[in-house]
Design a protein around this motif. Sequence first.
Motif, short mmCIF file in Angstrom:
data_model
loop_
_atom_site.label_atom_id
_atom_site.label_comp_id
_atom_site.label_asym_id
_atom_site.label_seq_id
_atom_site.Cartn_x
_atom_site.Cartn_y
_atom_site.Cartn_z
N THR A 1 0.86 -1.20 0.00
CA THR A 1 0.00 0.00 0.00
C THR A 1 0.88 1.24 0.00
N ASN A 2 0.45 2.21 -0.76
CA ASN A 2 1.18 3.48 -0.86
C ASN A 2 0.24 4.62 -0.50
N THR A 3 0.71 5.50 0.35
CA THR A 3 -0.09 6.69 0.66
C THR A 3 0.79 7.93 0.61
N LEU A 4 0.14 9.03 0.26
CA LEU A 4 0.81 10.33 0.26
C LEU A 4 0.23 11.12 1.43
N GLN A 5 1.11 11.55 2.33
CA GLN A 5 0.64 12.25 3.52
C GLN A 5 1.22 13.66 3.57
N HIS A 6 0.41 14.58 4.05
CA HIS A 6 0.87 15.98 4.17
C HIS A 6 1.02 16.38 5.62
N ALA A 7 1.98 17.27 5.88
CA ALA A 7 2.17 17.81 7.24
C ALA A 7 2.70 19.23 7.11
N GLY A 8 2.75 19.94 8.22
CA GLY A 8 3.28 21.30 8.20
C GLY A 8 4.77 21.31 7.91
N ARG A 9 5.27 22.43 7.38
CA ARG A 9 6.71 22.53 7.10
C ARG A 9 7.50 22.88 8.33
N GLY A 10 6.90 23.63 9.25
CA GLY A 10 7.62 24.07 10.45
C GLY A 10 7.15 25.45 10.86
N VAL A 11 8.10 26.39 10.91
CA VAL A 11 7.76 27.76 11.31
C VAL A 11 7.60 28.60 10.05
N PHE A 12 6.50 29.32 9.96
CA PHE A 12 6.28 30.21 8.81
C PHE A 12 6.31 31.66 9.25
N ALA A 13 7.02 32.49 8.49
CA ALA A 13 6.94 33.94 8.69
C ALA A 13 5.92 34.48 7.69
#
Length: 515
Positions: free
Chosen positions: A165-177
């Motif tokens: 099984t293959n999935t594509l997952q998204h998450a935050g990059r870190g700190v955004f200005a």
Amino acid sequence: AVPGSSADRDNSMGINLNNDEQLRALAKQVDAIEADWRAMPLVPGASTSGAQVPVTNPADRRQVVGRWQSSDAGTIERALCNAVEAQPGWDATPVDTRAAMLERAADLLEARMPQYIAMCTREAGKTIPDGVAEVREAVDFLRYYAGEARKLFVPDPLPGPTGETNTLQHAGRGVFACISPWNFPLAIFVGQVAAALAAGNSVLAKPAEQTNLVGFAAVKLLHEAGIPDKVLQFLPGDGATVGAALTSDPRVSGVVFTGSNATALAINRALAARDGAIGVLIAETGGQNALIADSSALPEQLVKDALASAFTSAGQRCSAARVLFVQDDIADHVIDMLTGAMAELKVGDPALLSTDVGPVIDEDALRMLEAHAERMAGEARLIAQAAMDDDTAHGTYFAPRAWELQSLSQLKRENFGPALHVIRWKGEELDAVIDAINSTGYGLTLGIHSRIDDTVERIAARARVGNVYVNRNQIGAVVGVQPFGGQRLSGTGPKAGGPHYLPRFATEKTVTINT
Ligand code: NAD
């Protein structure tokens, strides 16, 4: 969407600007609000002891409407530490919880519309209809990015062979200005912050120096809606110090910026010069926006739309029309009508409903426009100059003007205010006109007025711009309906208020499981 939540609704309705009674009632509410606002850094654990700088009303510089305090180096350092510490927990918070907070903020903002309009009017010189549009757009951004996050932050199954099984997952990059301009002190400020938060980032929000009060009030409201105070921090201050401190720090994973092209380039250089960090930059900048009208255009409609495109918000919109290219057969007639229409413009106090054009943002903006007018006096024909009300003497006002030019090359830069330029063209020159517009390097908005489908298609295909508007004005993009943003010198994309915006704030992870 959660049933019954604000995400079920379409774009914010605001109020009906054609309904005089509603508008008068709103103006009365706005007028009754006392202007004594404050803005200061919102950074847990930091104590700021700077001077309290007075904020004056662009419509009357004698009127102090509030005070603000800049962020010092210690506050910025504390904010960066807080943001790094808080981000993983925020990223791990279920997307429905994050989205619901943004939707709660949208509901609060909508309910407090008069308060925010009053701030936009007295700190940024916005007219009341502009203030309504500003609040609506901010509300729309909050709901739109909340809805988009709910779609994006669920693992996406990918095709694969049996046994895997293959999935594509998204998450935050870190700190955004998030670094924003003064011309949409609420809508763009909130839009940037909402997108970064929705995607699981912690946020350091730096408003423009001119509009700290509106930014502060927006952050307070987002905190009230549930966003933790270390996840969203507020850092008012100069671009060259506070802005530059953020963009040069390797703990910042991404910068979302809206403002001038020169600043976008400076931020790009600052990000590239950091050691040990590759940052993303999402930049939306200025334009040298044109409106092309051929001889099949309806003159009344053309003049009405040119006027709205050039002079709404005192021309202080990145999308505003700066150059009207009008085909020579109708040029005299259109210029006559434009002159007549400009004589009717009411330039004055933005708090009055009768006002069409309010002040420009500050003395620097006024000086730049006056210098432009002086240059134009030597090399262009003044077609029209609107009259100003008597009550403009103490504000930073620039009377809307239109000049006839010989060539686009006479304009060296974006003139950010109520300044329109008219250039005649002959039928066989259409491609050359489009090429001249492209050769400015900018590519934000383009208006077309023509009843000939082939002409419309030809212009739209050849023009290298982000937003094309046909037979209407070229301002006021609606979130989710007209995703907004330019190309080349006008910005990196992806478009704000569009489906590709949020993924840029997120990381992607592919997970492959041998089952
Ligand atoms: P600006 O570039 O002077 O300032 C924008 C922001 O950048 C401010 O918060 C400022 O403090 C900050 N800044 C300045 N120098 C910095 C630096 N070295 N490092 C980090 N941050 C820095 O722009 P402005 O005068 O506030 O806004 C007007 C401009 O914005 C116009 O060019 C207009 O066309 C553009 N604009 C574009 C869009 C769009 O969506 N494309 C929308 C609105 C405005």
